[in-house]
Structures are given as structure tokens and as C-alpha cells.
Design a protein around this motif. Structure first.
Motif, short mmCIF file in Angstrom:
data_model
loop_
_atom_site.label_atom_id
_atom_site.label_comp_id
_atom_site.label_asym_id
_atom_site.label_seq_id
_atom_site.Cartn_x
_atom_site.Cartn_y
_atom_site.Cartn_z
N GLU A 87 0.91 -1.30 -0.02
CA GLU A 87 0.05 0.23 -0.16
C GLU A 87 0.89 1.23 -0.08
OE1 GLU A 87 -3.80 2.17 0.24
OE2 GLU A 87 -3.17 -0.06 0.07
N THR A 88 0.72 2.36 -1.18
CA THR A 88 1.55 3.40 -1.09
C THR A 88 0.56 4.53 -1.34
OG1 THR A 88 1.80 3.45 -3.50
CG2 THR A 88 3.40 2.31 -2.02
N PRO A 89 0.86 5.72 -1.01
CA PRO A 89 -0.09 7.00 -1.46
C PRO A 89 -0.66 6.84 -2.98
CG PRO A 89 1.77 7.70 -0.26
CD PRO A 89 2.32 6.12 -0.52
N ALA A 102 -3.24 4.05 -2.88
CA ALA A 102 -4.34 4.13 -1.75
C ALA A 102 -5.61 3.65 -2.32
CB ALA A 102 -4.28 5.20 -1.03
N GLY A 103 -6.26 2.88 -1.54
CA GLY A 103 -7.82 2.38 -1.96
C GLY A 103 -7.77 1.42 -3.23
#
Length: 171
Positions: free
Chosen positions: A3-5, A8-9
């Protein structure tokens, strides 16, 4: 995948909008060096160029503090062969563990655009490299057919990792 910026999601890279052949894939392999050593190869255009099948040229073309590689790469699917101008922008880099790439190719038989995710994770014996991609291919080559394009992509990926392992052996 990590998970990274930019991720995200999302569970996978986003497929570009448009008409054409939609190619999605994921996989992993182990390269027998540390994540940091592998990261250094990917960040060095000369060593990376040696790992890219068909690369005729590779150079930096950075934009707005984002690392961008541009290359001329000979690619063929069956009898449809040509040199494509390829670019990959490293939109997010978290050294030495993950990349988010946006890029594409333009050539005599079609174009592509897409997003890719690459993760490096230390494992016994080296680094597990996991990848996922979503690519939209348009033009004549998109009409060749999914099985041919998927097989060609898998062959290129296999060759890339074999050549990357060879480059890693010289570290």
C-alpha cells in the motif's frame, strides 16, 4: 502489493480509458540479490537497458523532478515487428521497495498506455519482485488478438527477468 500513497484504496493498477485491447497481468519472481542492489540496477539506465529485451537506446528524460526513462525498443508479435518509442515515468518511488510507473509506447503498428506497480521484498535467496500492470493497446497490433499479445507480453517479461538476473550476477 504494498500500500502506497498512489495506490491507496486500489487493488490493482487502473486500466486507461479508450478503445483497444485491454491487457492486465501480474506475477512475481526472485532475483538473487538484495532489494537495495536490485533498486540500484533499476535506477541506473545503462544496467537497466541491458535487461530490456530489444532495447536499442535508453536515456533519462526527467520531467518535473520525476524520473522518466525513454527508449527505442524493437518489439515483435509474429510478423508484426517494429521499433517503438517507449517511455516510463516513475510516478512514485519508495526506495528500495516499490515503484508506480505510468508509460506507453508508440510505433508503426500501434500505441499503448498504462500503469504498472513493482514491489521488491527481501526473501531467502534474494529479492521477490512482484508486479502488476494494466495496459490499453490500440492500432493494428491491437487487432492481432489477445492470445498473441498476452503470449508476447509473457515472453518479454520472462526475458526481462532473465536478463535482470544476469545483470544482478555482475553486482
Amino acid at each position: 502489493m504494498i500500500e502506497t500513497p498512489l495506490r491507496a484504496g486500489r487493488e490493482e493498477p487502473t486500466m486507461p480509458d479508450g478503445r483497444g485491447y485491454r491487457m492486465r497481468g501480474a506475477g512475481s519472481t526472485v532475483v538473487a540479490i538484495s532489494p537495495q542492489a536490485l533498486w540500484e540496477i533499476v535506477m541506473d539506465e545503462q544496467r537497466l537497458a541491458a535487461a530490456i529485451p530489444g532495447a536499442e537506446t535508453l536515456h533519462r528524460a526527467d520531467r518535473d523532478e520525476i524520473r522518466v526513462y525513454a527508449a527505442d525498443v524493437g518489439i515483435g508479435v509474429g510478423k508484426i515487428k517494429g521499433t517503438y518509442r517507449v517511455s516510463a515515468a516513475f510516478a512514485e518511488t519508495i526506495a528500495p521497495s516499490s515503484l508506480v510507473l505510468f508509460g506507453g509506447a508508440e510505433g508503426p503498428f500501434g500505441n499503448s498506455t498504462g500503469e504498472g506497480w513493482v514491489d521488491f521484498r527481501p526473501v531467502e535467496g534474494g529479492t521477490e519482485v512482484s508486479y502488476a500492470y494494466a495496459i490499453l493497446i490500440s492500432g493494428f497490433v491491437a487487432r492481432v488478438g489477445g492470445r498473441l499479445l498476452d503470449a508476447a507480453a509473457n515472453t518479454l517479461i520472462d526475458k526481462f527477468f532473465a536478463r535482470l538476473a544476469k545483470a544482478a550476477a555482475t553486482v
